[in-house]
Design an enzyme around this catalytic site. Sequence first.
Site, short mmCIF file in Angstrom:
data_model
loop_
_atom_site.label_atom_id
_atom_site.label_comp_id
_atom_site.label_asym_id
_atom_site.label_seq_id
_atom_site.Cartn_x
_atom_site.Cartn_y
_atom_site.Cartn_z
N CYS A 143 -6.78 0.23 6.52
CA CYS A 143 -7.56 0.17 7.75
C CYS A 143 -9.04 0.50 7.48
O CYS A 143 -9.71 -0.27 6.81
CB CYS A 143 -6.95 1.06 8.82
N HIS A 175 -0.95 -0.12 9.10
CA HIS A 175 -0.43 1.24 9.05
C HIS A 175 1.09 1.18 8.95
O HIS A 175 1.73 0.32 9.55
CB HIS A 175 -0.81 2.01 10.32
#
Length: 482
Positions: free
Chosen positions: A329, A419
Amino acid sequence: MAKAIMIQGTMSNAGKSLFAAALCRIFRQDGYSAAPFKSQNMALNSFITSEGLEMGRAQAMQAEAAGIEPSVLMNPILLKPTTDVGSQVIVNGEVMGNMRAAEYFKHKKKLVPHIMSAYNKLAEKHDIIVIEGAGSPAELNLKSDDIVNMGMAKMAHAPVLLVGDIDRGGVFAQLIGTVMLMEEDEKKYMKGLVVNKFRGDRALFDDGVKILEEKSGKPVVGVVPYVKCDIDDEDSLSEKLSGQAGGIIDIAVIRLPRISNFTDFDAFAQYEGVGVRYVGSAEELGQPDLVIIPGTKSTITDMKFLRESGIEAAVKKLASKNIPVFGICGGFQMLGKIISDPDNTECGGEIGGMGLLDIKTVFSAEKIRRQVSGTINKVDGVFSGLSGAPYEGYEIHMGRSGAEAAVVNSGNVYGSYIHGLFDSDGISQCIVDALYNSKGIVRGEKALGRHEYREMQYDILADAVRRNVDMDMIYRIIEQGI
């Protein structure tokens, strides 16, 4: 409608989240449908539901312990700190906007209808609601218009157990002092005390139990030992972030000032011989076998930190020696060429990234929130074995990098927006095997699947709590209510 039990703590990190998770698992084992609830959570660890709504990771973990699907009803308000005095405010899984602390404090009473709507919908579906508080109910300067501790207990008519952390010292002052600072109408909600994280001979604390009960006027429901189990931690106070775990394989995770979703890397802890350590300086980084740059709530600000601290230069030097680097991310964005925030979505401005991946990131006001699954595209380098591996996880990001692939790589530098990627069966094991092979070591052990492993950890936690608390008393407290 469900009955309720509320878990409050004498301070942050007293163990509320794990104790609530233990009760969720115990109730499930005993044949009840239980669900977690936290009216307001402040954390950078978040989860995306199947509907694409954002909630606190702790309540998703507790839902897993209860054996049910996570729902945004379990955490109607999530605050994600963006600065020392401000947060992104998420209501019912959607971004409301950014607010300074003083502004939110004035506004939060208006959120009560959202809280009670979520709670009542949840209570219609389950037998028991396990409510978690936040911080301490004795923070007197914050008690006005409280919506997460005693204020929530009153709204839900929920009896309360107060958890104190004996490992950090001062447990008598913690528990007795908190009860003494309660208003008279609040004390009737406080039904019992729990001494948490006890080490040593339990019999030596018998006198301590008597003192607590005599001076607080409340029964001690249990003395819970320090439980060694591998379960997601709540927030940045996690002991994992200060641990310096050693192992045959050394994985270094950069401890960014605004680190988010650090639980992404818990999967590696289940492998024997693998050490995961969090580092905050170039000196601490050393010569690891893998460098991971995690997510962050403020990519540009944390990119400046990497540059000014010398960590960026140290990571690039390691990458030049073919030490693998993996960004998730915000960490993925930092590995690119440019990070731009023209609309001041996070902190505004533009900064050059590390230039290790051929991506450019531009932030926009609309947050991408979605669960994802598929098979990993073809990748090269030391982790080429990931090619074609099935994965599932979720994305939470404001930036767009023009990258459609699940994993982007250049040589031994890798990045992904996903994630939970390493929780997918086979992904973390492939990475660990590749790191062992790079050292000329064949790893003989085959790890449990991630789901099976997590289920085992919840049972370990629940068994320890069940053995050391009076569950009959807890059931009576739930049944009797207020």
